[in-house]
Design a protein around this motif. Structure first.
Motif, PDB file in Angstrom:
ATOM      1  N   GLU A  71     -13.514  -6.036  12.960  1.00  0.00           N
ATOM      2  CA  GLU A  71     -12.727  -4.841  12.658  1.00  0.00           C
ATOM      3  C   GLU A  71     -12.930  -3.793  13.750  1.00  0.00           C
ATOM      4  OE1 GLU A  71     -14.053  -3.616   8.842  1.00  0.00           O
ATOM      5  OE2 GLU A  71     -13.234  -5.367   7.776  1.00  0.00           O
ATOM      6  N   THR A  84      -8.665  -8.744   4.245  1.00  0.00           N
ATOM      7  CA  THR A  84      -9.354  -9.743   3.420  1.00  0.00           C
ATOM      8  C   THR A  84      -8.705 -11.123   3.567  1.00  0.00           C
ATOM      9  OG1 THR A  84      -9.962  -8.015   1.840  1.00  0.00           O
ATOM     10  CG2 THR A  84     -10.071 -10.292   1.074  1.00  0.00           C
ATOM     11  N   GLU A  85      -7.375 -11.157   3.540  1.00  0.00           N
ATOM     12  CA  GLU A  85      -6.678 -12.441   3.664  1.00  0.00           C
ATOM     13  C   GLU A  85      -6.940 -13.087   5.021  1.00  0.00           C
ATOM     14  OE1 GLU A  85      -2.632 -12.996   2.207  1.00  0.00           O
ATOM     15  OE2 GLU A  85      -2.686 -10.907   1.514  1.00  0.00           O
ATOM     16  N   ALA A  95       2.507 -10.885   3.950  1.00  0.00           N
ATOM     17  CA  ALA A  95       2.038  -9.566   3.512  1.00  0.00           C
ATOM     18  C   ALA A  95       3.105  -8.487   3.667  1.00  0.00           C
ATOM     19  CB  ALA A  95       0.793  -9.176   4.306  1.00  0.00           C
ATOM     20  N   PRO A 138      -3.793  -2.801   6.488  1.00  0.00           N
ATOM     21  CA  PRO A 138      -4.113  -2.702   5.056  1.00  0.00           C
ATOM     22  C   PRO A 138      -5.366  -3.505   4.705  1.00  0.00           C
ATOM     23  CG  PRO A 138      -1.778  -3.148   5.390  1.00  0.00           C
ATOM     24  CD  PRO A 138      -2.437  -3.310   6.716  1.00  0.00           C
ATOM     25  N   PRO A 139      -6.230  -2.978   3.829  1.00  0.00           N
ATOM     26  CA  PRO A 139      -7.448  -3.699   3.439  1.00  0.00           C
ATOM     27  C   PRO A 139      -7.162  -5.091   2.871  1.00  0.00           C
ATOM     28  CG  PRO A 139      -7.524  -1.419   2.706  1.00  0.00           C
ATOM     29  CD  PRO A 139      -6.152  -1.637   3.223  1.00  0.00           C
ATOM     30  N   ALA A 140      -6.072  -5.237   2.111  1.00  0.00           N
ATOM     31  CA  ALA A 140      -5.753  -6.540   1.535  1.00  0.00           C
ATOM     32  C   ALA A 140      -5.461  -7.565   2.624  1.00  0.00           C
ATOM     33  CB  ALA A 140      -4.553  -6.404   0.597  1.00  0.00           C
ATOM     34  N   LEU A 141      -4.773  -7.123   3.673  1.00  0.00           N
ATOM     35  CA  LEU A 141      -4.473  -8.037   4.774  1.00  0.00           C
ATOM     36  C   LEU A 141      -5.745  -8.393   5.533  1.00  0.00           C
ATOM     37  CD1 LEU A 141      -2.397  -9.559   6.451  1.00  0.00           C
ATOM     38  CD2 LEU A 141      -2.028  -7.481   7.799  1.00  0.00           C
TER      39      LEU A 141
END
Length: 853
Positions: free
Chosen positions: A99, A89-90, A240, A84-87
């Protein structure tokens, strides 16, 4: 007793040399296959490959995990979710991250000047292999992740701008720095310039693009390399939510391409070698037992003399068993050496034939050698033990026998054993046909179950040989000349000799025709299913297996005037059966509105037109097969859904899979388009439009007719299956050849006085040798006919199972191979009979007639 046994072995060495060779060969084969089998029990421990230099790798879990009453059950997912993109970023806040994106890249070399080196054109090229068209399937990644392997440049530089690439280049690679290649990715077709090369590390053929270009082609992050403390990474991932794996150490291998490929490669090798060892043991036992039984029958006058001299039945039995033990120990020791020497050669042959991975080698295990040695001793002793009871019953008056006619050819014990084996084999076959016809078609079943019928009939060889000899030689006996009559009478009188020669032929012919015939029949049945279910006029598929069709191309096909296009996707669904077992089935995600226009699956209940996003089409193998009921399944991406059964398909050979809609495809891309030509449209115009669209993609997309696709998609006998069957049959043929040679050499040596009588009555040497050869070939023919009958029963069982499963297909008989096996057996038999006879006939007939036994 031991001295008497040694004396018997020394004086009758011709009889025992064949048993020695057969047993040594059998032990050697068992030892070699055992050593190779032991090497398949565990794959070598390999460390990570793609991410060997990465400290921590985060990726989605690639396993479906379902909690049951018996614990958590797992199955591989057809498609792994992205990070996930949010993960992302974190995790970037913990330290440097890289990546990783993985996407297909198909290369078509164009040279330094931009002109194509190889392009496909015309219908013929569309049906050829993509590599033959200059299309090379590869895997794309961003350049920044190359350091995680690590890959290092061997020439050129890293990609710095769009359209630049670094490629893996191993020995013999045609790609080099400066080349321009036509590349097709999920984002479309483009031209790349090779600005650098890296060494091929063996686990993938890669194309590295700039990070920005790779992100444009494949926006999703498939894995994330994190340069941070693993504990901190796990804490962030845990907060997450579930579904993500944090891989470190050897666990990073889970992120490699095909992490289980080594273990999976050994599964088929294990099954092959296990079957080969079992059949080798079976044939060896049969051959050795038959050899000792015949040897005892040939020595009845000798045993009668010993009984006249005061030997008890127990002493006779102990003598026979002691002789067998001596031969067994010596032969098993020789087999030990043969197995230890031949095992590395067998492993190399398996690798060369593509049956085993390149790293496959014999380990340091010694237990297969010990097992083979004691098996050989046990087989020799057990085979002789059965024959020793007949020897112990030899009456003293047998010494007075002059007739060569066999009487009471089978004891009651052999009748009982043969009946039990035959009834067991027939009972298992009938039971399977009644309760579960699909079980008859399983590989283990069609390889092992026929052995019972083959053994049962082989045990009856002394009874069957006489009637079959008289029936098959009826016509030759009525031809001019005495050869036919004499061959018939000799074979009928010496029933034990005839049975000892016919039995190994029965086993080999039945085994050959049953195995190869069953595999070929199943392949034909599967091909019949594919042809019957395919009604499309044209089928469009990617240029390489495992690829998908570009979305833009799919839209172009849908826009072709006169083409009714049914787009489908390969996926999988998993169901929990009986609350304990996860069962995954191959599935196709289809367009319900077009399904019946381009295909005709064998529906037994419900309607295909009722398929929608809330339903599923299953086959009769599923536990739940009631139309309208709901079933809980897990889709290819791991999502759990409840779907209504819209229709049920016949089981068939197992190829009638599951159908869902594109919404339930688990994110799979289109990999086949079945096209039906509308009634008012011109088939040639539609086909030309499709081929034009395919050539414009430049990725080897193939446009085939329905018949061409059915022929290409039919799962025929693979090269590995064919090589495996030949490995098994070659072992059986080798044992059969030894048995034939031993029996006929022994029998011919013991018949020298009979041959001398023929010479004294006026027969010439060529006439006597011709008689010996004709008799040997006639007995082989008897064995071949009986073996063919057993194979016919086995193949009839396979045909019956297919019919009960709703598949109407012809039985395929391997006439050529079976004929070659019979011809080889006839040649071996003729030579083994003629050569010793020719040597014996060099002595004057008068001297031979007066020779003592």
């Amino acid at each position: 007793m031991l001295m008497l046994a040694l004396h018997g072995v020394r004086t009758r060495w011709v009889t025992f040399v064949g048993s020695f060779v057969a047993l040594a060969l059998g032990v050697g084969l068992i030892a070699a296959t055992g050593l190779a089998l032991a090497a398949t029990f565990s794959a070598p421990d390999k460390g990570p490959e793609r991410f060997a230099a990465a400290p921590v790798v985060v990726r989605a879990d690639d396993q479906l995990r379902v909690r049951t009453a018996n614990g958590v059950r797992t199955r591989p997912l057809a498609r792994t979710a992205p990070v996930p993109p949010a993960l992302v970023t974190e995790l970037a806040a913990l330290g440097r991250t890289v990546e990783d994106r993985t996407f297909p890249v198909d290369l078509a070399a164009t040279g330094r000047d931009g002109d194509p080196r190889a392009q496909s054109s015309g219908p013929r090229a569309q049906g050829s292999d993509p590599r033959a068209q200059g299309i090379e399937p590869r895997t794309g990644h961003p350049w920044s992740v190359a350091a995680a392997a690590p890959y290092r440049l061997t020439s050129g530089r890293s990609p710095a701008a769009p359209g630049e690439a670094v490629v893996t280049a191993g020995p013999g690679s045609h790609l080099r720095t400066g080349d321009r290649v036509r590349a097709t990715t999920p984002a479309g077709a483009t031209t790349l310039t090779v600005v650098g090369t890296v060494a091929d590390r063996g686990f993938e053929s890669a194309v590295f693009l700039g990070d920005e270009e790779a992100a444009r082609i494949s926006p999703a992050v498939d894995a994330l390399v994190v340069h941070a403390d693993a504990t901190a990474v796990r804490d962030v991932v845990a907060r997450a939510g579930g579904g993500m794996d944090v891989l470190t150490g050897d666990g990073r291998r889970r992120a490699d391409p095909g992490p289980d490929r080594d273990a999976e490669a050994l599964v088929s090798v294990n099954a092959l070698l296990g079957t080969a060892a079992g059949i080798t043991l079976f044939v060896s036992v049969s051959v050795v037992a038959s050899t000792f039984a015949f040897a005892v029958a040939q020595r009845r006058r000798e045993f009668g003399l010993l009984r006249t001299a005061g030997a008890t039945p127990g002493q006779i039995r102990r003598t026979v068993v002691a002789e067998a033990a001596v031969v067994g120990v010596l032969a098993s020791a020789a087999g030990w050496w043969l197995g230890a020497t031949g095992a590395p050669l067998l492993a190399a042959r398996l690798v060369d034939a593509g049956l085993a991975p390149a790293w496959f080698a014999i380990g340091e295990q010694s237990w297969p050698l010990h097992t083979a040695f004691w098996t050989g001793v046990g087989v020799a002793t057990a085979g002789a033990l059965a024959a020793s009871f007949r020897a112990g019953r030899t009456a003293p008056t047998e010494v007075l026998r002059e007739a060569a006619v066999d009487s009471r050819t089978m004891p009651v014990s052999r009748w009982i054993l043969a009946a039990l084996v035959l009834l067991t084999g027939a009972g298992l076959l009938v039971t399977a046909l009644v309760l579960d016809p699909g079980d008859v078609l399983g590989r283990k079943a069609y390889i092992t179950r026929p052995l019972l019928l083959i053994v049962g009939v082989a045990l009856l060889a002394p009874v069957l040989a006489g009637p079959f000899v008289r029936a098959l030689t009826w016509l030759p006996a009525r031809l001019p000349g005495a050869t036919g009559v004499l061959a018939r009478e000799n074979a009928s009188a010496g029933v034990r000799r005839t049975a000892a020669v016919a039995a190994p032929v029965v086993i080999t012919v039945a085994l050959t025709a049953s195995l190869l015939g069953t595999v070929a029949t199943l392949a034909e049945a599967k091909a019949t299913e594919v042809r019957t279910a395919t009604t499309a006029d044209l089928v469009v598929v990617p240029g390489a297996e495992g690829r998908t069709l570009p979305p833009s191309f799919v839209e172009r096909v849908r826009a072709v005037e006169g083409a009714v296009a049914g787009v489908s996707r390969s996926t999988a669904v998993t169901v929990l059966e009986e609350g304990t077992a996860l069962v995954t089935s191959e599935a196709r995600a289809v367009d319900p509105a077009r399904l019946t226009a381009v295909s005709a699956p064998p529906v037994v209940a419900g309607r295909l037109t009722d398929l929608d996003d809330d339903s599923i089409v299953v086959n009769e193998e599923w536990l739940t097969t009631t139309v309208g009921e709901r079933v809980t399944v897990w889709l290819g991406d791991g999502r759990q859904v409840s779907l209504r059964i819209a229709a049920v398909l016949a089981t068939g050979t197992g190829s009638n899979g599951v159908y869902v809609t594109a919404r339930n495809a688990g994110g799979a891309g289109a990999d086949r388009i079945d096209v039906a030509v509308a009634e008012a449209a011109d088939p040639g115009t539609v086909a030309a439009a499709l081929r034009t669209a395919a050539e414009a993609e430049g990725t080897g997309i193939r446009v085939l007719t329905g018949a061409e696709w059915a022929a290409a998609a039919a799962p025929g006998m693979s090269d590995s299956t064919r090589a495996g069957l030949w490995l098994i049959l070659s072992m059986a043929l080798l044992c059969t050849g030894i048995a034939l040679a031993n029996t006929l050499v022994t029998a011919t040596t013991d018949r020298v006085r009979d041959l001398a009588v023929l010479r004294l009555t006026g027969a010439s040497v060529p006439q006597v040798l011709r008689l010996v050869a004709v008799e040997a070939v006639a007995v082989v023919t008897v064995g071949a006919v009986i073996g063919a009958g057993v194979a016919a029963v086995n193949l009839a069982g396979v045909w019956g199972a297919l019919a009960l499963l709703g598949v109407r297909s012809e039985v395929v008989v391997p006439w050529g191979t079976t004929g070659a096996v019979i011809a080889a057996a006839a040649v071996v038999a003729a030579v083994s009979a003629v050569v010793p006879a020719a040597f014996a006939l060099r002595t004057r007939p008068v001297e031979l007639a007066g020779m003592r036994e």
